[in-house]
Write a protein that holds these residues in place. Structure first.
Motif, PDB file in Angstrom:
ATOM      1  N   GLY A 167      39.539  89.883  79.774  1.00 17.64           N
ATOM      2  CA  GLY A 167      40.051  88.993  80.802  1.00 17.64           C
ATOM      3  C   GLY A 167      40.044  89.633  82.165  1.00 17.64           C
ATOM      4  O   GLY A 167      39.821  90.847  82.307  1.00 17.64           O
ATOM      5  N   PRO A 168      40.275  88.852  83.217  1.00 17.36           N
ATOM      6  CA  PRO A 168      40.262  89.416  84.577  1.00 17.36           C
ATOM      7  C   PRO A 168      41.376  90.419  84.823  1.00 17.36           C
ATOM      8  O   PRO A 168      41.249  91.293  85.660  1.00 17.36           O
ATOM      9  CB  PRO A 168      40.396  88.176  85.468  1.00 17.36           C
ATOM     10  CG  PRO A 168      41.020  87.130  84.591  1.00 17.36           C
ATOM     11  CD  PRO A 168      40.529  87.405  83.210  1.00 17.36           C
ATOM     12  N   GLY A 169      42.492  90.307  84.101  1.00 18.99           N
ATOM     13  CA  GLY A 169      43.594  91.227  84.301  1.00 18.99           C
ATOM     14  C   GLY A 169      43.557  92.445  83.411  1.00 18.99           C
ATOM     15  O   GLY A 169      44.521  93.213  83.365  1.00 18.99           O
ATOM     16  N   GLY A 170      42.488  92.636  82.675  1.00 18.48           N
ATOM     17  CA  GLY A 170      42.375  93.781  81.790  1.00 18.48           C
ATOM     18  C   GLY A 170      42.762  93.501  80.359  1.00 18.48           C
ATOM     19  O   GLY A 170      42.622  94.374  79.510  1.00 18.48           O
ATOM     20  N   GLY A 171      43.284  92.297  80.042  1.00 20.18           N
ATOM     21  CA  GLY A 171      43.648  91.983  78.680  1.00 20.18           C
ATOM     22  C   GLY A 171      42.474  91.461  77.880  1.00 20.18           C
ATOM     23  O   GLY A 171      41.348  91.345  78.364  1.00 20.18           O
ATOM     24  N   VAL A 172      42.731  91.129  76.627  1.00 16.99           N
ATOM     25  CA  VAL A 172      41.726  90.596  75.715  1.00 16.99           C
ATOM     26  C   VAL A 172      42.141  89.175  75.343  1.00 16.99           C
ATOM     27  O   VAL A 172      43.279  88.946  74.926  1.00 16.99           O
ATOM     28  CB  VAL A 172      41.586  91.470  74.454  1.00 16.99           C
ATOM     29  CG1 VAL A 172      40.569  90.867  73.497  1.00 16.99           C
ATOM     30  CG2 VAL A 172      41.174  92.884  74.840  1.00 16.99           C
ATOM     31  N   TYR A 173      41.208  88.236  75.493  1.00 12.64           N
ATOM     32  CA  TYR A 173      41.482  86.833  75.227  1.00 12.64           C
ATOM     33  C   TYR A 173      40.546  86.329  74.128  1.00 12.64           C
ATOM     34  O   TYR A 173      39.548  86.973  73.794  1.00 12.64           O
ATOM     35  CB  TYR A 173      41.291  85.993  76.494  1.00 12.64           C
ATOM     36  CG  TYR A 173      42.274  86.319  77.605  1.00 12.64           C
ATOM     37  CD1 TYR A 173      43.507  85.696  77.669  1.00 12.64           C
ATOM     38  CD2 TYR A 173      41.952  87.259  78.582  1.00 12.64           C
ATOM     39  CE1 TYR A 173      44.400  85.999  78.674  1.00 12.64           C
ATOM     40  CE2 TYR A 173      42.844  87.570  79.599  1.00 12.64           C
ATOM     41  CZ  TYR A 173      44.069  86.927  79.636  1.00 12.64           C
ATOM     42  OH  TYR A 173      44.958  87.226  80.638  1.00 12.64           O
ATOM     43  N   LEU A 174      40.902  85.181  73.592  1.00 12.37           N
ATOM     44  CA  LEU A 174      40.104  84.534  72.551  1.00 12.37           C
ATOM     45  C   LEU A 174      39.372  83.341  73.148  1.00 12.37           C
ATOM     46  O   LEU A 174      39.933  82.572  73.922  1.00 12.37           O
ATOM     47  CB  LEU A 174      40.994  84.072  71.392  1.00 12.37           C
ATOM     48  CG  LEU A 174      41.840  85.145  70.711  1.00 12.37           C
ATOM     49  CD1 LEU A 174      42.726  84.513  69.645  1.00 12.37           C
ATOM     50  CD2 LEU A 174      40.959  86.221  70.091  1.00 12.37           C
ATOM     51  N   ARG A 175      38.099  83.181  72.765  1.00  8.16           N
ATOM     52  CA  ARG A 175      37.296  82.041  73.189  1.00  8.16           C
ATOM     53  C   ARG A 175      36.522  81.521  71.988  1.00  8.16           C
ATOM     54  O   ARG A 175      36.002  82.308  71.186  1.00  8.16           O
ATOM     55  CB  ARG A 175      36.308  82.401  74.303  1.00  8.16           C
ATOM     56  CG  ARG A 175      36.952  82.873  75.591  1.00  8.16           C
ATOM     57  CD  ARG A 175      35.927  82.954  76.705  1.00  8.16           C
ATOM     58  NE  ARG A 175      35.579  81.640  77.169  1.00  8.16           N
ATOM     59  CZ  ARG A 175      36.188  81.017  78.193  1.00  8.16           C
ATOM     60  NH1 ARG A 175      37.174  81.619  78.840  1.00  8.16           N
ATOM     61  NH2 ARG A 175      35.803  79.820  78.570  1.00  8.16           N
ATOM     62  N   THR A 176      36.430  80.215  71.861  1.00  5.51           N
ATOM     63  CA  THR A 176      35.639  79.617  70.796  1.00  5.51           C
ATOM     64  C   THR A 176      34.188  79.494  71.240  1.00  5.51           C
ATOM     65  O   THR A 176      33.891  79.341  72.420  1.00  5.51           O
ATOM     66  CB  THR A 176      36.183  78.235  70.425  1.00  5.51           C
ATOM     67  OG1 THR A 176      36.286  77.429  71.608  1.00  5.51           O
ATOM     68  CG2 THR A 176      37.541  78.345  69.783  1.00  5.51           C
ATOM     69  N   THR A 177      33.283  79.544  70.289  1.00 11.31           N
ATOM     70  CA  THR A 177      31.858  79.431  70.566  1.00 11.31           C
ATOM     71  C   THR A 177      31.399  77.992  70.375  1.00 11.31           C
ATOM     72  O   THR A 177      32.161  77.122  69.956  1.00 11.31           O
ATOM     73  CB  THR A 177      31.069  80.363  69.637  1.00 11.31           C
ATOM     74  OG1 THR A 177      31.317  79.962  68.269  1.00 11.31           O
ATOM     75  CG2 THR A 177      31.517  81.809  69.816  1.00 11.31           C
ATOM     76  N   ASP A 178      30.115  77.755  70.686  1.00  5.84           N
ATOM     77  CA  ASP A 178      29.546  76.427  70.477  1.00  5.84           C
ATOM     78  C   ASP A 178      29.578  76.043  69.003  1.00  5.84           C
ATOM     79  O   ASP A 178      29.796  74.871  68.661  1.00  5.84           O
ATOM     80  CB  ASP A 178      28.101  76.387  70.982  1.00  5.84           C
ATOM     81  CG  ASP A 178      28.036  76.416  72.494  1.00  5.84           C
ATOM     82  OD1 ASP A 178      29.083  76.152  73.124  1.00  5.84           O
ATOM     83  OD2 ASP A 178      26.963  76.705  73.045  1.00  5.84           O
ATOM     84  N   GLU A 179      29.347  77.023  68.124  1.00  7.11           N
ATOM     85  CA  GLU A 179      29.381  76.719  66.688  1.00  7.11           C
ATOM     86  C   GLU A 179      30.768  76.289  66.254  1.00  7.11           C
ATOM     87  O   GLU A 179      30.914  75.377  65.429  1.00  7.11           O
ATOM     88  CB  GLU A 179      28.948  77.952  65.891  1.00  7.11           C
ATOM     89  CG  GLU A 179      27.485  78.329  66.064  1.00  7.11           C
ATOM     90  CD  GLU A 179      27.221  79.138  67.308  1.00  7.11           C
ATOM     91  OE1 GLU A 179      26.052  79.433  67.588  1.00  7.11           O
ATOM     92  OE2 GLU A 179      28.202  79.481  68.010  1.00  7.11           O
ATOM     93  N   ALA A 180      31.819  76.905  66.816  1.00  6.10           N
ATOM     94  CA  ALA A 180      33.184  76.506  66.461  1.00  6.10           C
ATOM     95  C   ALA A 180      33.501  75.105  66.960  1.00  6.10           C
ATOM     96  O   ALA A 180      34.163  74.322  66.273  1.00  6.10           O
ATOM     97  CB  ALA A 180      34.184  77.506  67.035  1.00  6.10           C
ATOM     98  N   VAL A 181      33.037  74.754  68.161  1.00  9.52           N
ATOM     99  CA  VAL A 181      33.278  73.410  68.677  1.00  9.52           C
ATOM    100  C   VAL A 181      32.542  72.380  67.833  1.00  9.52           C
ATOM    101  O   VAL A 181      33.055  71.288  67.563  1.00  9.52           O
ATOM    102  CB  VAL A 181      32.850  73.324  70.157  1.00  9.52           C
ATOM    103  CG1 VAL A 181      32.984  71.902  70.681  1.00  9.52           C
ATOM    104  CG2 VAL A 181      33.702  74.259  70.994  1.00  9.52           C
ATOM    105  N   ASN A 182      31.336  72.709  67.375  1.00  8.23           N
ATOM    106  CA  ASN A 182      30.614  71.795  66.496  1.00  8.23           C
ATOM    107  C   ASN A 182      31.350  71.594  65.174  1.00  8.23           C
ATOM    108  O   ASN A 182      31.378  70.491  64.622  1.00  8.23           O
ATOM    109  CB  ASN A 182      29.204  72.331  66.237  1.00  8.23           C
ATOM    110  CG  ASN A 182      28.305  72.181  67.441  1.00  8.23           C
ATOM    111  OD1 ASN A 182      28.465  71.247  68.218  1.00  8.23           O
ATOM    112  ND2 ASN A 182      27.369  73.098  67.612  1.00  8.23           N
ATOM    113  N   VAL A 183      31.934  72.671  64.643  1.00 11.20           N
ATOM    114  CA  VAL A 183      32.734  72.539  63.426  1.00 11.20           C
ATOM    115  C   VAL A 183      33.958  71.669  63.685  1.00 11.20           C
ATOM    116  O   VAL A 183      34.344  70.824  62.877  1.00 11.20           O
ATOM    117  CB  VAL A 183      33.152  73.932  62.915  1.00 11.20           C
ATOM    118  CG1 VAL A 183      34.167  73.810  61.788  1.00 11.20           C
ATOM    119  CG2 VAL A 183      31.938  74.690  62.420  1.00 11.20           C
ATOM    120  N   LEU A 184      34.589  71.842  64.845  1.00  9.62           N
ATOM    121  CA  LEU A 184      35.792  71.093  65.174  1.00  9.62           C
ATOM    122  C   LEU A 184      35.502  69.613  65.356  1.00  9.62           C
ATOM    123  O   LEU A 184      36.257  68.751  64.909  1.00  9.62           O
ATOM    124  CB  LEU A 184      36.405  71.672  66.453  1.00  9.62           C
ATOM    125  CG  LEU A 184      37.824  71.248  66.813  1.00  9.62           C
ATOM    126  CD1 LEU A 184      38.777  71.718  65.737  1.00  9.62           C
ATOM    127  CD2 LEU A 184      38.222  71.830  68.139  1.00  9.62           C
TER     128      LEU A 184
END
Length: 500
Positions: A149-166
């Protein structure tokens, strides 16, 4: 009795278009395998976890990450776990809070695939080549990935494959899927089917997130290397198309929002509070879609200035403070005369530090057992047959021949104490060959900035230099300065001669 020949079997490959559609469906089906695998592997957990529907929890986790992530940042890990606890507790209300949290973290970590090296999934599927042969291919994908992340942390993001599953769809074009979802949403709202309209609205929002992800990846690739992205045609066309898409969707969603509010405010009393609640939830979802489209539009308008700024930054970046290693002069030339025992120590030290760090492998016990129990594949004694290379002779397009190069070097092989003018060398070269003065002039200009350091490291005895003392060159073919051409002995070659 005559024998009847067997009928000719049809080609199993129905065509490239149909085979591509089959491959897309197989890839979409492979994206759901990690969710089903959670229900299979929950028996390996220490405890009684049979009452939890892990696939449902995984879909909820993907939904939470998708809706929490923004254009610049992703979803916070702890917030996703905290919001997932409600769904876990609903499946097993009599269990302890610690068990609920353990299940939520286990589901989220398996969607990230923490136990693998690259934190990705792999599936194998088969396709047909144009000649009809069956070929197995590997498909690598991720569902949830960890990004800085911009502040130095670690974030979670979904991929295109996950959105297709959703969404429950195949790998389709984002723009066409977004238009189709919003047209479907408008029809359902006009017909008063708010329950189905809420599902269509959620799918439209997922497609909006997916469209923003495509732009974010393009901008991230530009920040890393501006030459890796086609900013001449592909990206400008995509930005123009996306701006038109945002403008159309913004008008479309505002019209849908007006119809939903009317349906909420004019709901009949006999329909009860459920109809009004569904209409209110639809209002919130469509307003979130409008907010995301507005944010996407602002990022699209900033894409052009970002490209120009990154182009200036990467093109005019200062050179590194430390000089690079001269592999020939500092490693190869000194090592070649050494005996093998001494050369080993030099090469081992160089390659140990020059090959970089190695990522340690982390395997699961189940993978290790499968690896140990898998029988080895028989191999040919001499290996696979090497194909015969098709060699094509490279045409010699050089302007000067080897004889001309030797003649020019002979002219420029000057004593250290007898420099000469360029005009005299050109006249002497012109008497030998009409083309030779061009080669002599080229070598003389190159000698104006001699690579003394490289020549010294490579063990050269002398180096050619050229000095401009302000004298103008008088020649009918060349202009400029009448350089003083000479050769200088390097220190390594001059020391023995200077000693008494």
């Amino acid at each position: 009795m005559s024998e009847r020949p067997f009928p000719t079997l049809p080609n199993p490959a129905p065509g490239p278009a149909a085979d591509e559609g089959l491959a897309r469906r197989l890839r979409a089906l492979a994206c759901t395998a990690p969710l089903h695998d959670l229900d299979v592997r929950k028996a390996n957990l220490a405890g009684e976890f049979g009452g939890y529907a892990m696939a449902e929890l995984a879909l909820s986790a993907i939904d939470l990450v998708t809706l929490q992530m923004d254009f610049d940042t992703g979803a916070d890990h702890e917030q996703v776990v905290a919001r997932l606890l409600a769904r876990v507790a609903a499946q097993a209300p009599g269990r302890a809070q610690e068990e609920h949290e353990r299940v939520a973290r286990w589901v989220l970590e398996n969607l990230v695939n923490v136990g693998s090296v690259d934190r990705g999934f792999r599936a194998v599927y088969g396709t047909f080549d144009p000649d009809g042969s069956y070929v197995r291919r590997d498909y690598d994908f991720k569902l949830i990935e960890e990004v800085p992340g911009p502040g130095g942390g670690v974030y979670l993001r979904t991929t295109d494959e996950a959105v297709n599953v959703l969404v429950g769809a195949l790998d389709t074009d984002v723009t066409s899927a977004q238009i189709a979802a919003e047209v479907k949403l408008e029809v359902l709202v006009n017909r008063g089917r708010l329950a189905d309209a809420q599902l269509a609205a959620e799918q439209a929002r997922y497609r909006t997130v997916q469209y923003a992800e495509a732009l974010r990846r393009t901008l991230d690739a530009t920040r890393r290397n501006v030459r890796a992205v086609d900013w001449l045609r592909t990206v400008p066309d995509m930005i123009t198309e996306a701006l038109d898409h945002v403008a159309d969707r913004y008008r479309h969603e505002n019209a849908i929002l007006t119809n939903i509010r009317r349906a909420r405010d004019e709901a009949a009393a006999d329909r009860g509070p459920t109809h009004k609640r569904q209409a209110a939830e639809l209002v919130d979802i469509v307003k979130d879609c409008i907010r995301r489209h507005t944010q996407l539009q602002s990022r699209l308008l900033e894409a052009g200035p970002l490209f120009r700024a990154e182009q200036d930054r990467q093109a005019f970046a200062p050179p590194p403070a430390r000089a690079g290693t001269d592999v020939y002069g500092q490693l190869l030339a000194p090592v070649l005369p050494l005996p093998l025992e001494q050369a080993h120590r030099v090469t081992d030290a160089f390659f140990a530090r020059g090959s970089g760090l190695r990522t340690p492998e982390c395997v699961r016990l189940g993978d290790l057992v499968d690896l140990l129990l898998t029988p080895p594949v028989p191999r040919e004694h001499l290996g696979a047959e090497m194909p015969e290379p098709d060699l094509v002779a490279t045409p010699d397009d050089s302007r000067f021949s080897e004889e001309q190069m030797e003649a020019a070097q002979d002219l420029l092989d000057l004593p250290a104490d007898a420099p000469r003018r360029l005009s005299g060398l050109l006249a002497q070269a012109r008497n030998r060959d009409p083309e030779l003065p061009y080669l002599v002039a080229l070598l003389a200009v190159h000698a104006a900035s001699p690579p003394v350091g490289t020549a010294h490291r490579q063990g050269e005895r002398r180096v050619l230099f050229a000095v401009d003392d302000g004298t103008e060159l008088e020649d009918h073919e060349f202009g400029g300065a009448d350089l003083i051409i000479g050769s200088a002995l390097l220190d390594a070659a001059a020391e023995p001669a200077a000693s008494p």
